[in-house]
Scaffold this active site. Structure first.
Site, PDB file in Angstrom:
ATOM      1  N   LYS A   1     -30.726  23.990   2.124  1.00  0.00           N
ATOM      2  CA  LYS A   1     -30.218  24.225   3.475  1.00  0.00           C
ATOM      3  C   LYS A   1     -29.491  22.992   4.014  1.00  0.00           C
ATOM      4  CE  LYS A   1     -32.926  23.290   6.642  1.00  0.00           C
ATOM      5  NZ  LYS A   1     -33.307  22.124   7.480  1.00  0.00           N
TER       6      LYS A   1
ATOM      7  N   SER B   1     -34.518  19.726  11.130  1.00  0.00           N
ATOM      8  CA  SER B   1     -33.234  19.343  10.529  1.00  0.00           C
ATOM      9  C   SER B   1     -32.328  20.566  10.556  1.00  0.00           C
ATOM     10  CB  SER B   1     -33.443  18.867   9.091  1.00  0.00           C
ATOM     11  OG  SER B   1     -34.240  17.704   9.068  1.00  0.00           O
TER      12      SER B   1
ATOM     13  N   LYS C   1     -29.118  12.777   9.869  1.00  0.00           N
ATOM     14  CA  LYS C   1     -30.078  13.383   8.945  1.00  0.00           C
ATOM     15  C   LYS C   1     -29.368  14.042   7.768  1.00  0.00           C
ATOM     16  CE  LYS C   1     -33.813  14.890   7.056  1.00  0.00           C
ATOM     17  NZ  LYS C   1     -34.810  15.771   7.663  1.00  0.00           N
TER      18      LYS C   1
END
Length: 358
Positions: A292, A149, A224
């Site tokens: 993140k 990701s 995502k």
């Protein structure tokens, strides 16, 4: 006798050979006698070979998610190759037949399809283009699949560089966490072209259930990021509900059970609500990784001129957890930030608040 001879002068049918009912029937001789013609257009030996040919897979990133994913590929009969450059591959995967070579370039040379499952954009850049990189071991016609990701913008740059080497590139991040990785029930969000997607789809099907080609390179990663917004905000909502109900004197386990039968039911309430009640915060997906992902969301929102107010608030709660030593806990531990503000821990007896907030 009137009307003809008593003897039947018509030609008798050929007697069926004794071996006609055997397992070898119809054999070559039988086909000559009976006029039997095989329905198969391709010799069975060639057909069997075509059915059993499987591409070799290089898998880089055998962590919490990557290890069970690679394990499913080994179970399905794929030859899987990993790098032992930084650490030895897990013993259970080696027992299943995992092979190892030294360095990412060697993985790329040995495999037809190279898959990455690493934490963040810098790690993907290093694996693909750093020292002893995947790119240096690629030859024309190979396929690179990044299941990490990472940044959608960086993904487009990486894809262009790999395409210039004569290879295809898919960004295919997943959702489902450690539970989904182990159960082979991951959701796979794919960015790329149709042809490499069809090539990779049988592999994705060994690791996931919901597999979608969303758009061109970068769109898988964008999807995502959107997924991580939904997951983070739902974790926060479940945490708020359980802190509220628990401090009001209700049994949080029974509250969760009741909510699972109504409109509030969700996979987050089922899995992460249980973690909050049972205080099981060993990571399936770490807070620092979700931070993140939300950073990617907030950076993208700024570039697009989009406001994400609740995403921003939830990121602050994750930041609070990280500042109090929880960066490597499961993201369901976001509940701890709310517990600190309430001075109450989910599952404590009502009124017993002193010292309970972690």
């Amino acid at each position: 006798m009137p009307g003809g001879s008593g003897r039947n002068t018509s030609r008798r049918p050929a007697r069926r050979p004794a071996w006609a009912g055997s397992r070898n029937w119809p054999g070559r001789a039988a086909r000559r006698l009976s006029g039997y013609r095989s329905r198969s257009r391709v010799p069975s030996r060639l057909t069997k070979k075509r059915r059993t040919t499987m591409e070799t897979i290089g898998f880089i990133g055998l962590g919490i998610m990557g290890a069970p994913m690679a394990g499913h590929l080994l179970d399905a009969g794929y030859e899987v190759i990993a790098s032992d450059h930084r650490s030895k591959p897990p013993a259970d995967l080696v027992a299943k037949g995992l092979k190892s070579v030294s360095g990412h370039a060697a993985v790329a040379k040995a495999a037809d399809i190279i898959m990455l499952m690493v934490p963040d954009t810098p790690q993907v850049a290093d694996v693909l283009f750093g020292e002893n990189s995947v790119a240096s071991g690629l030859t024309k016609g190979k396929l690179v699949i990044d299941m990490s990701s990472i940044s959608p913008i960086a993904t487009k740059v990486f894809a262009k560089k790999i395409n210039e080497l004569g290879c295809d590139y898919l960004d295919a991040p997943v959702s489902g966490g450690e539970v989904g990785a182990k159960a082979a029930s991951l959701t796979v969000m794919v960015g790329g072209e149709e042809k490499p997607f069809e090539r990779a789809k049988p592999i994705f099907e060994k690791m996931g259930k919901n597999i979608t080609l969303v758009g061109p390179n970068g769109v898988g990663q964008t999807t995502k990021v959107a997924n991580q917004i939904v997951v983070a905000l739902t974790i926060e909502a479940v945490a708020e509900a359980l802190v509220f109900a628990s401090k009001a004197g209700a049994d949080p386990a029974k509250v969760r059970q009741a909510l699972m039968g109504g409109l509030a039911a969700s996979r987050i309430l089922e899995v992460h609500g249980e973690r909050m009640v049972k205080r099981t915060f060993a990571p399936g997906f770490r807070i620092e990784l979700h931070q993140k992902d939300l950073n990617l969301a907030l950076e993208g929102a700024k570039a697009l001129g989009v406001s994400l107010p609740n995403t921003s608030t939830t990121q602050q709660l994750f930041n609070s957890c990280a500042a109090n030593g929880g960066a490597r806990e499961d993201h369901s531990a976001l509940v701890r930030a709310l517990e600190r503000m309430a001075n109450f821990e989910v599952g404590s007896a009502a009124g017993d608040v002193k010292g309970k907030a972690a």
